[in-house]
Design an enzyme around this catalytic site. Structure first.
Site, PDB file in Angstrom:
ATOM      1  N   HIS A  82      13.324  -4.257 -32.096  1.00  0.00           N
ATOM      2  CA  HIS A  82      14.640  -4.587 -32.704  1.00  0.00           C
ATOM      3  C   HIS A  82      14.801  -5.873 -32.871  1.00  0.00           C
ATOM      4  CE1 HIS A  82      18.694  -3.384 -33.939  1.00  0.00           C
ATOM      5  NE2 HIS A  82      19.030  -4.651 -33.377  1.00  0.00           N
ATOM      6  N   ASP A 161      27.632   4.102 -34.186  1.00  0.00           N
ATOM      7  CA  ASP A 161      27.504   2.459 -34.449  1.00  0.00           C
ATOM      8  C   ASP A 161      27.511   2.392 -35.761  1.00  0.00           C
ATOM      9  OD1 ASP A 161      26.414  -0.060 -33.793  1.00  0.00           O
ATOM     10  OD2 ASP A 161      24.707   0.470 -35.352  1.00  0.00           O
ATOM     11  N   ARG A 168      33.818  -3.430 -37.146  1.00  0.00           N
ATOM     12  CA  ARG A 168      33.664  -4.865 -36.661  1.00  0.00           C
ATOM     13  C   ARG A 168      33.297  -5.982 -37.486  1.00  0.00           C
ATOM     14  NH1 ARG A 168      28.510  -3.972 -33.067  1.00  0.00           N
ATOM     15  NH2 ARG A 168      28.743  -6.333 -32.712  1.00  0.00           N
ATOM     16  N   SER A 183      25.479  -1.583 -29.553  1.00  0.00           N
ATOM     17  CA  SER A 183      24.996  -1.344 -30.748  1.00  0.00           C
ATOM     18  C   SER A 183      23.642  -1.362 -30.928  1.00  0.00           C
ATOM     19  CB  SER A 183      25.615  -2.422 -31.686  1.00  0.00           C
ATOM     20  OG  SER A 183      24.903  -2.068 -32.889  1.00  0.00           O
ATOM     21  N   LYS A 187      20.990   2.447 -30.332  1.00  0.00           N
ATOM     22  CA  LYS A 187      19.960   3.111 -31.618  1.00  0.00           C
ATOM     23  C   LYS A 187      18.794   3.150 -30.975  1.00  0.00           C
ATOM     24  CE  LYS A 187      21.557  -0.428 -34.073  1.00  0.00           C
ATOM     25  NZ  LYS A 187      22.374  -1.362 -34.964  1.00  0.00           N
TER      26      LYS A 187
HETATM   27  N1  URA Z   1      22.382  -5.894 -34.585  1.00  0.00           N
HETATM   28  C1  URA Z   1      22.762  -4.655 -34.184  1.00  0.00           C
HETATM   29  O1  URA Z   1      22.122  -3.647 -34.379  1.00  0.00           O
HETATM   30  N2  URA Z   1      24.109  -4.558 -33.671  1.00  0.00           N
HETATM   31  C2  URA Z   1      24.964  -5.752 -33.554  1.00  0.00           C
HETATM   32  O2  URA Z   1      26.282  -5.474 -33.313  1.00  0.00           O
HETATM   33  C3  URA Z   1      24.472  -6.869 -33.927  1.00  0.00           C
HETATM   34  C4  URA Z   1      22.993  -7.164 -34.295  1.00  0.00           C
END
Ligand code: URA
Length: 434
Positions: A82, A161, A168, A183, A187
């Protein structure tokens, strides 16, 4: 339990219990908490934060808010990656086939571009025929059969999310470390890998610009991962200037292919190799970082990574010829060169300004669902530390529509800051967090 009481507790700086956090996530996903109340809660978190325990509860609750992928039936060490988001960040395009070429398996869920950052899914869609819209069964089957797959995030995976991030985004609460940590990690946890590597960006084009915050973000994610039994490591990498030299969907595919062919050195390759090396260490297929890097580099020079890329493209309906003929990608009719009247060295190249300029050109979107132009973008001919004469272009704008061209030219020009002497060297990988 009343949601108002939870808002009041957080507004007053008190700590929330697991039951309270499970309640707020469950009720919000079920549509029983209105956005105006959740917005108030998010703002309370923004100002009063969440402690480690609360962040872990929120992450777990979000990860459990929808479907989860079950990779346990698939043999081998399964990994995920990620990035906290940046400009010109085409790492995933290279990383997925490269990971496969070193013998690991990867199922990557990715997103579309929004704001100044691009998205892997938009980039892949510029390859003729490439299908990012797999069913969960097709996704799992591909990981099992060929060891890799990339698809767009679906709304039944971590719906909490999706809903929270959208809220957000419009309530000024994106930049809260516990909200970012939960967040990202919810995931990752829902995708069921054995190992995860995180690329936490810091600098003008990153979600957190201060190094100290990036360190906290990386540390928070690694801690949560460890608590749930996953192997997680993170690299904190520079995002003051864009990664690589291409910003724009098809342009980034072209650049990624050059790296996969072993033709291109530079920061994009460096970061990707370093991330894959971390995954190799986690899998114990390498004992030392140096050994891991050597294995990864050898897959770029041998052509194995490129052939995995062709296999990935073909498996998802795309034209694999792209690996050897990038002319089949969408392009632009026109090009505009940006020059400087100040001979010298590039001192700064503002990632945020370049990202916004590419967006205005049509490479990205400012609203969800907006159509993009895959062929346009900005090719950065000079990056920080490089010498420039008045003859050389700093950048080349690839465009199809003149509508915003003058503004884009101005933005690209302003993104470059020239100086007479070479600037201090950019430290690309600032820290490893394990
Ligand atoms: N990337 C994400 O997946 N979530 C966030 O809140 C910020 C960056």
């Amino acid at each position: 339990m009343q949601f108002l009481d939870i808002i009041l507790k957080k507004r007053n700086g008190e700590n929330l219990s697991k039951e309270e956090i499970d309640f707020l996530v469950g009720e919000y996903v079920a549509g029983k908490i209105p956005d105006y109340q959740m917005s108030a809660f998010l703002m309370a978190v923004y100002f009063n934060s969440l402690n480690r325990k609360e962040t872990a509860y929120l992450t777990e609750s979000m990860a459990n808010s929808g479907d989860k992928l079950d990779l346990t039936q698939i043999n081998g060490f399964k990994v995920d990656k990620h990035s906290s988001g940046g400009v010109g960040d085409s790492v995933s395009l290279i990383l997925v086939p490269l990971v496969r070429s070193v013998g690991l398996k990867i199922g990557k869920l990715s997103g579309r571009g929004l704001g100044h950052t691009g998205g892997t899914i938009d980039k892949l869609e510029s390859i003729p025929g490439f299908n990012v819209d797999l069913t969960t069964d097709e996704f799992l089957d591909s990981i099992d059969r060929i060891g890799m797959a990339i698809m767009e995030h679906t709304s039944n995976l971590v719906p909490a999310d999706q809903k929270l991030y959208e809220l957000r985004d419009v309530t000024g609460t994106v930049k809260s470390l516990p909200l970012i940590i939960s967040s990202i990690m919810s995931k990752k946890i829902a995708c069921g890998p054995d190992g995860i590597v995180l690329d936490i960006k810091t600098g003008s084009g990153a979600i957190v610009d201060e190094f100290k915050e990036a360190e906290e973000l990386a540390g928070g994610c690694v801690d949560i991962g460890r608590e749930v039994g996953l192997k997680v490591s993170a690299l904190i990498t520079d995002m003051n200037q864009p990664l690589g030299r291409a910003v724009g969907n098809a342009l980034e595919i072209k650049e990624a292919i050059k790296v996969l062919k072993g033709e291109k050195a530079g920061d994009l390759k460096e970061v990707t190799v370093a991330l894959v090396a971390e995954l190799l260490l986690q899998s114990r297929k390498a004992e030392t970082l140096k050994g891991a890097r050597e294995i990864v580099e050898s897959k770029l020079t041998s052509g194995e990574a490129l052939s995995k890329f062709e296999q990935l493209v073909e498996n998802q309906g795309g034209n694999p010829e792209v690996a050897n003929n990038t002319d089949i990608l969408p392009g632009s009719d026109q090009k505009a060169r940006i020059k400087t009247d100040q001979q010298g060295f590039v001192g700064e190249l503002d990632a945020l300004k370049i990202g916004r300029a590419a967006n205005l050109l049509g490479a990205g979107r400012s609203e969800k669902g907006q159509k993009i132009d895959p062929g346009v973008g900005i090719q950065l001919e000079r990056k920080v530390g490089e010498e420039v004469t008045e003859e050389d272009p700093l950048a080349v704008i690839h465009y199809n529509d003149e509508k915003h061209l003058n503004r884009v030219k101005q933005m690209v020009g302003e993104a470059y800051n020239m100086r007479e002497t070479p600037p201090p060297e950019v430290q690309l990988i600032k820290e490893r967090v394990r």
